[in-house]
Scaffold this active site. Sequence first.
Site: not given
Lengths: 276, 276
Positions: A153, A11-12, A43-44, A185-187, A74-76
């Site tokens: 976060e 993931d980023s 990475y956005g 999004c993984t968050h 990671c979606n990005s």
Amino acid sequence: MPDDRPIGMFDSGSGGLTVARAVLDLLPNEPLVYFGDTARFPYGDRSVAEIRSFAREIARFLLDRDVKMLVVACNSVEVAGIEELTDRAGVPVIGVIEAGVRAGLRATRNGRVGVIGTVATIESGAYLRAVAREDGEVRLVSAACPAFVPHVERGDTTSPELLAKARGYLQPLVAEEVDTLILGCTHYPLLSGLLQVVMGPDVVLISSAEEVAKDVYAALVRDDLLRREARPPVHEFLCSGDAGSFAELGRRFLGPEIDQVRPQSVQPAREGSGWS
Amino acid sequence: MPDDRPIGMFDSGSGGLTVARAVLDLLPNEPLVYFGDTARFPYGDRSVAEIRSFAREIARFLLDRDVKMLVVACNSVEVAGIEELTDRAGVPVIGVIEAGVRAGLRATRNGRVGVIGTVATIESGAYLRAVAREDGEVRLVSAACPAFVPHVERGDTTSPELLAKARGYLQPLVAEEVDTLILGCTHYPLLSGLLQVVMGPDVVLISSAEEVAKDVYAALVRDDLLRREARPPVHEFLCSGDAGSFAELGRRFLGPEIDQVRPQSVQPAREGSGWS
């Protein structure tokens, strides 16, 4: 035949740890090597070419550690394209977008599905393309939710400010009466309480972390790649940035397995290695 | 107005820790007091009267510790009836069955829903009654899965024996073409990889742990009961049996928050206390 090698996941940053946790829940006997590219997070704002090159580097690094599977948590990364990884990795590659889309299409009753994600993920149109590929009849309504990651976060899932932002972001999806919401999004699984309140009780929420974990399970069973060794697995958590802050977020996103985080830089993929 | 008191949660054992974890994920600022009645686990073979009396004792114990809410993270307790708790506790009482049923009814597209649980849970008919109350049109197909809990507790989610048992248990649900499966036991979220493989990709799985956690979130927001205090919360994990083995299972079911488990016995509810 059984395969005692670890699963590689990257993931980023630390969001992918929700995916890691879902995988460890369903597969408590499988070792995991997780790489969070925290030095270059997020990475956005990166270009697609740059993200692809990061993904190549990290995939190479994990394959050099002899993983039996790559999970792109990671979606990005995935919106920048993982076809190249899938073609060249030589091991199964599993991503978050396809898993989430498949679950969203399965769950919708009225053919209207929502997806939320970072600005980069939503603007890429990757979810629109994935849905169109699978089922042209379903209408997908998207919304970018840029404030969500920083709130999560810092441990805020309940503040009035966050609730107000969520109501604003999600208003178009409520207006379109989507009956299913993909958390792109993984968050975001950590916001599912908030999201259910804002969307209302009739909307089904799809956590791509959960869905990816089930895909990983299915792939290991189908291809007979489960670990045979009975001793408890040893996991590795690596990040390119500050190990302390990664471990701190990790304890909340993942759990006790995060005890030992090691800093790790990755080398640019070698020229002529097939990944340059 | 804001309420800094902890959430009280109880289960017959450690399965409810999957609920605890889901709650802590969505509400990282809320303190939790969890009681696992491990000395008397499992409740499956107990009479309804006995289970009700245990539930009264534990509820009394948690209310004496000044909890702001009671979460019944145990299907066996709930099938024995929590109306009395709801009527007398003086704080919101949230259970697993209603949350799971509501999510199952929301998710079904063909009106055929499956539920799996322990023998005691399934034989009680509590899910049938709950579904009939909410939507008389939906057909509920039930299956008891007695071997699942011991497999999960010894860390097995993938063995050929378990897969064969699962195929046997779930065969009637597959034959009836249920499109939604409620996991009516708090251990089962850890089997969702297996269950998706056996049920096939088109079936939506409902984790009551997740659903309860969203209900807890919604109730705290709705009633303005969120904790205001900003310091990280301190959780308490108590059990009536051996603290060591509870902590060991807990580390896998819950995570790092389980570090400090304390043994704790509960006194029978006092005569004349309104709970005898």
